[in-house]
Design a protein around this motif. Sequence first.
Motif, short mmCIF file in Angstrom:
data_model
loop_
_atom_site.label_atom_id
_atom_site.label_comp_id
_atom_site.label_asym_id
_atom_site.label_seq_id
_atom_site.Cartn_x
_atom_site.Cartn_y
_atom_site.Cartn_z
N ILE A 257 0.93 -1.25 0.04
CA ILE A 257 -0.18 -0.09 -0.02
C ILE A 257 0.96 1.31 0.26
O ILE A 257 0.31 2.40 0.09
CB ILE A 257 -0.99 0.02 1.13
CG1 ILE A 257 -0.19 0.00 2.60
CG2 ILE A 257 -1.94 -1.22 1.10
CD1 ILE A 257 -1.04 0.22 3.70
N ARG A 258 2.12 0.96 -0.25
CA ARG A 258 3.14 2.42 -0.06
C ARG A 258 2.58 3.41 -0.96
O ARG A 258 2.48 4.66 -0.87
CB ARG A 258 4.48 1.74 -0.14
CG ARG A 258 5.55 2.97 -0.09
CD ARG A 258 6.75 2.63 0.25
NE ARG A 258 7.00 1.98 1.34
CZ ARG A 258 7.66 0.99 1.57
NH1 ARG A 258 8.85 0.56 0.81
NH2 ARG A 258 7.82 0.36 2.76
N TYR A 259 2.66 3.04 -2.42
CA TYR A 259 2.35 3.94 -3.38
C TYR A 259 0.83 4.53 -3.34
O TYR A 259 0.63 5.54 -3.78
CB TYR A 259 2.73 3.47 -4.61
CG TYR A 259 4.27 3.01 -4.74
CD1 TYR A 259 5.09 4.19 -4.58
CD2 TYR A 259 4.55 1.83 -4.95
CE1 TYR A 259 6.49 3.96 -4.71
CE2 TYR A 259 6.18 1.76 -5.04
CZ TYR A 259 6.89 2.87 -5.00
OH TYR A 259 8.30 2.79 -4.86
N PHE A 260 -0.08 3.45 -2.78
CA PHE A 260 -1.47 3.84 -2.69
C PHE A 260 -1.42 4.93 -1.54
O PHE A 260 -1.95 6.41 -1.99
CB PHE A 260 -2.24 2.81 -2.26
CG PHE A 260 -3.83 3.31 -1.66
CD1 PHE A 260 -4.41 3.68 -2.51
CD2 PHE A 260 -3.74 3.21 -0.37
CE1 PHE A 260 -5.79 4.12 -2.30
CE2 PHE A 260 -5.00 3.39 0.26
CZ PHE A 260 -6.12 4.14 -0.90
N THR A 261 -0.62 5.00 -0.59
CA THR A 261 -0.71 5.90 0.39
C THR A 261 -0.06 7.21 -0.18
O THR A 261 -0.31 8.36 0.25
CB THR A 261 0.06 5.48 1.54
OG1 THR A 261 -0.41 4.28 2.09
CG2 THR A 261 0.24 6.57 2.74
N LEU A 262 0.97 6.93 -0.87
CA LEU A 262 1.63 8.19 -1.40
C LEU A 262 0.63 9.13 -2.39
O LEU A 262 0.66 10.34 -2.68
CB LEU A 262 2.98 7.69 -2.44
CG LEU A 262 3.61 8.83 -3.17
CD1 LEU A 262 4.22 9.70 -1.94
CD2 LEU A 262 4.96 8.31 -3.96
N VAL A 263 0.02 8.28 -3.03
CA VAL A 263 -1.16 8.98 -3.91
C VAL A 263 -1.98 10.01 -3.13
O VAL A 263 -2.37 11.04 -3.27
CB VAL A 263 -2.03 8.03 -4.65
CG1 VAL A 263 -3.13 8.88 -5.33
CG2 VAL A 263 -1.26 7.19 -5.71
N LEU A 264 -2.55 9.49 -1.83
CA LEU A 264 -3.14 10.19 -0.97
C LEU A 264 -2.38 11.46 -0.44
O LEU A 264 -3.09 12.47 -0.17
CB LEU A 264 -3.77 9.42 -0.19
CG LEU A 264 -4.81 8.18 -0.45
CD1 LEU A 264 -5.19 7.23 0.90
CD2 LEU A 264 -5.78 8.59 -1.18
N ILE A 265 -1.12 11.03 -0.07
CA ILE A 265 -0.37 12.21 0.34
C ILE A 265 -0.44 13.45 -0.43
O ILE A 265 -0.52 14.52 -0.09
CB ILE A 265 0.89 11.62 0.90
CG1 ILE A 265 0.89 10.71 2.11
CG2 ILE A 265 1.82 12.85 1.35
CD1 ILE A 265 2.06 10.19 2.59
#
Length: 305
Positions: A257-265
């Motif tokens: 989920i790292r890049y999913f979280t980066l999208v949200l950030i």
Amino acid sequence: MFDLVGKRFWFLLFSTLIAIPCIISLAAFGLKPGIDFRSGTTMTISFGVDVTETQLRDALADIGYSNIVIQHTGDDDFIVRMDLIDTEQNRQLLNHLDTRFETTTEQKEFATVSPAIASQTVRNAIIAVMGASAAILLYITFAFRRMPKPFRWGVCAIIALIHNVLVVTGIFSILGWAAGVEIDALFITGMLTVVGYSVHDTIVVFDRIRENMSRIRGSFESIVNTSILQTLTRSIITPLTLVFVLLALFLLGGATIRYFTLVLIIGCITGTYSSICNASQLLVIWENKEWYRLNPFRNRSKSQM
């Protein structure tokens, strides 16, 4: 009173400077599609001994499967996504894992994504984003229908939204070129979340502008500036607390989920900026009919006359 609206053209210039490298990267490199957007294989496997995600990744890399995504579930299963493989390749992979970990590898699920399904996923993702944008435009126009020229409010919100989407996709295009970062179905989920969050934050500011237009006397520019300042604390503190949580997930949540979280950030930060410095400022520019001031050649044209 701090004059944010008076600096509206500086804000738009800054937004443009951010958008330009994103546009260039998207035009030159595009986005690097993951398995969800091209043909690939997904399998769920488990082992009779303790195996870490790193050990499994190294074992698969030894036989040429380096372009993979691994998710470790709570049941000690591993969900593995990789390029498309056939039945024989799958058998060889399982035999290799049996030998490597000296146990029997149990494959609970095995599924492949054909190129046709992958292309359909791409098409549905595009339709989802475009459909959400159109629905948002209609909703804002309806919500502000009692205001003069309500369509204007919806258009300004969509322009700010396009800027947010452009920045997020542009950054991932740069990451795909520089670090091989791929986009998957979670990326689309994150983008739709960014779309919703961006518009939500913009509507908060717009709604305060609407309230103040019936309570405060003055120019539209001063009313917008007052409204932005009144909502500034909320517009900064709320996303700031969200970013802290997302940063924790980005650092500790695992690779899946790292890049999913980066999208949200990224979307949270750009959405907050756009609601204050883009959408509201565009309303003022439109109201004052100042579009001509966005022309960088206006002074040259006047001097030649």
